[in-house]
Design an enzyme around this catalytic site. Sequence first.
Site, PDB file in Angstrom:
ATOM      1  N   SER A   5       0.819  -1.207   0.000  1.00 17.37           N
ATOM      2  CA  SER A   5       0.000   0.000   0.000  1.00 17.37           C
ATOM      3  C   SER A   5       0.854   1.259   0.000  1.00 17.37           C
ATOM      4  CB  SER A   5      -0.884   0.040   1.254  1.00 17.37           C
ATOM      5  OG  SER A   5      -1.974  -0.823   1.127  1.00 17.37           O
ATOM      6  N   PRO A   6       0.340   2.340  -0.596  1.00 25.84           N
ATOM      7  CA  PRO A   6       1.008   3.631  -0.425  1.00 25.84           C
ATOM      8  C   PRO A   6       0.914   4.079   1.027  1.00 25.84           C
ATOM      9  CG  PRO A   6      -1.089   3.902  -1.590  1.00 25.84           C
ATOM     10  CD  PRO A   6      -0.859   2.430  -1.438  1.00 25.84           C
ATOM     11  N   GLN A  16       1.015   7.210  -6.578  1.00 24.74           N
ATOM     12  CA  GLN A  16      -0.319   7.724  -6.279  1.00 24.74           C
ATOM     13  C   GLN A  16      -0.253   9.247  -6.305  1.00 24.74           C
ATOM     14  OE1 GLN A  16      -1.945   7.817  -2.142  1.00 24.74           O
ATOM     15  NE2 GLN A  16      -3.333   6.227  -2.900  1.00 24.74           N
ATOM     16  N   TYR A  55      -9.062  14.521   0.839  1.00 24.65           N
ATOM     17  CA  TYR A  55      -8.160  15.380   0.089  1.00 24.65           C
ATOM     18  C   TYR A  55      -8.952  16.105  -1.005  1.00 24.65           C
ATOM     19  CZ  TYR A  55      -4.552  12.853   2.651  1.00 24.65           C
ATOM     20  OH  TYR A  55      -3.783  12.324   3.652  1.00 24.65           O
ATOM     21  N   ARG A  96      -8.445   5.696  -6.105  1.00 26.23           N
ATOM     22  CA  ARG A  96      -8.723   5.399  -4.698  1.00 26.23           C
ATOM     23  C   ARG A  96      -9.928   6.207  -4.248  1.00 26.23           C
ATOM     24  NH1 ARG A  96      -4.545   4.162   0.223  1.00 26.23           N
ATOM     25  NH2 ARG A  96      -5.868   2.473   0.926  1.00 26.23           N
ATOM     26  N   ARG A  98       0.434  -1.974   6.989  1.00 24.47           N
ATOM     27  CA  ARG A  98       1.250  -2.088   8.208  1.00 24.47           C
ATOM     28  C   ARG A  98       2.101  -3.357   8.263  1.00 24.47           C
ATOM     29  NH1 ARG A  98      -3.206   0.889   9.708  1.00 24.47           N
ATOM     30  NH2 ARG A  98      -2.759   2.825  10.824  1.00 24.47           N
TER      31      ARG A  98
END
Length: 798
Positions: A433-434, A511, A593, A641, A735
């Site tokens: 994942s980013p 991304q 965002y 996303r 994680r």
Amino acid sequence: MNIVCVGGGPAGLYFGLLMKKRHPDYAVTVVERNRASDTFGWGVVFSDQTLGHLAGADEESARAILQSFNHWDAIDVHFKGRTVSSGGHGFCGIGRRRLLNILQERGAALGVRLEFEHEVRDDAALARHYGADLVVACDGVNSAVRQRHADVFQPELEQRHCRFVWLGTRRKFDAFTFAFEETEHGWFQAHAYQYDGDTSTFIVETPEETWRAAGLETMSQEQALAFCERLFARYLDGQPLMANASHLRGSAMWIRFPRIACRHWVHRLRLEQADAVREVPVVLMGDAAHTAHFSIGSGTKLALEDAIELARCLDDPALPMDAALARYEELRRVEVLKLQSAARNSMEWFENVRRYTALEAEQFAYSLLTRSQRLSHENLRLRDPDYVAGFERWFAARAADQAGLPAPRDDAPPMFTPYRVRGMLLKNRVIVSPMAQYSALDGTVGDFHLAHLGARALGGAALVMAEMTCVSSDARITPGCPGLYTPAHTAAWRRIVDFVHANSDAKIGVQLGHAGAKGSTRPMWDGIDLPLEEGNWPLVSASEQQYLHGVSQLARAATPDDLERIRDDFVRATLAARDAGFDWLELHCAHGYLLSSFISPLTNRRRDAYGGSLENRCRYPLEVFAAIRAVWPEALPISVRLSAHDWVEGGITPDDAVAIARLFKAAGADMIDCSSGQVSKREKPVYGRMFQTPFADRIRNEAGIPTIAVGAIYEADHVNGIVSAGRADLCAVARPHLANPAWTLNEAARIGYTGAAWPRQYRAGKLQLERNLERERQLQAAGSGLSPQQLAARLLEG
């Protein structure tokens, strides 16, 4: 002690006999409104585990129950003319009437007083009449006691979306059978299992709208039975269906499942007798306190285990009555919530069967078996290794075919099968994942990023995503966020991309995003979402907003000039990403965002063409997407996303997310990366294992676009289950990859998979992709003076 149980179903009878067995001197009375021989429903189901609990609580009744059980091991799924079977499931069925008779006989033998045809309208009068020290309300789904004290128990009652009818048949099934039939009105499903020597339960279920469209609302019982017999004739072998609810007229036998959960389970009656006032506790048990959908067969299980736990708590000499009841509620609430969560997943699967009917029979059956998320890929392997091995061979062959590769030579688990997106071939289904690292200098990545991303590229994942990379200096979240808005940024990223390509067979993606109202903040370790102490830059958003009320900077509403400039910033960053050699592009439209702020009604209050309806709110993000798609190489994919759920009333819902995904699919998006939340600080997310996977499931199977599942995915078993069931096509793991860059290789070793699938074919695919990209670079160079729109047209012509 003097105990009165209201309701003579399994819960009341079992609790009564357990208490009388332990304390013969107690007075225990069970009051039931129906006759001893009355029962509604046909058979009930227990797992082998539940039978073990019963044997531990009262061996004699357990032995009688076991002798009356019909045991089966297999599940058969009938779908589109195919039958998929799996074994090792270990369930037992018993007639509901036989179960009640066993418990009645055992209770009577122990001295429990059974009173039938006694309607309880006033629990206080009942307690007063019997001199009760404890009243146990186990009077079922429509509990009068619960309703009488609703202000204390605070029940939540939710009528679900399907209609179902509980029928019986003399057709004997040698496996638990799920049968699915399509009509001109929609899909119907049957749940069937044998519970004694000559009778089976046969539940027919369908969504409310299908039930109405088929005319069942106006049919008599006889007409409805005939309808079901015709529909499921191939499974009945000429045997009729039987109803045992003759007291119900017409369509009343078709009911909707009521999901019940109570905030509190104990109430104290204040009884005035003579000159004294005493308190008598009333405690809920079984369906009066909670329900679990019949598709996991757990209503009776929960009721009996409630009885076992309450008897155990009351029998603890260290606990006075109030403490014992509190302990019972505490312990059972946790177990009930676990089972209700699994039951909700199962129930929602059956409510939305149409969502999965595009799947092939093998994957449809796998999805059904794992619908509750309690049964994982490795659980299935333990139950039936041959079934799982066969499924994995089927999945691997199908994956190879869809990727344009020859059939595999070894058996790879689904996690390690290839996946093709446009001209790109991924070696497996795992993405890093980013993850924001806040370690760039003026937007430029350095050695830290080389080590960070390079290590994870060597760790076995198919695709490594760089963190959100900002399209301008004022688009950054923090001063430590990377960018793609200067030639130095492009060169720094090219160094990392070249390392990944030279030293691994992983792909690397970027991304692109704009922080919007969440920008100009400190790195998270200095205070997450807090504004900079100095050097802040102006913020823009869809509408004027302050992310942290009274703390964050006030972002102004973006003007038309802002929108044009920002769109061009995304195009410039996309061209830079192409020049840096990235394999994959993701557009960040989530987490509050800038682009997300247009989509969510919580943050978009515009009155121009970019505000109002969902389509208008998506207009600007779609314009940005179209602009970057036009200049990004045709052979390379772009994912989007999304926050599929704002977790705030009035925000984006999963229904909205499906509609948004359809819009991006129509615009040319290749995949939807399904995240949620972080749009508003008022959010109340519900966390848990794989908690965001249902969003990926819905979008993939309703909007018809491939998806990436994210969120609390932390072992190979999760990835294998998600991909196998068709809930997502790829899984992004965050994680665990921070803790272990080689997480993918480590999980492969842990599940015993040592093969590298299709290396030769993979290299051939890589060479072909490189040829395609070189051709596009030549076209790009030839059209360097063209506008993005003209260049896109030239590429399409080529």
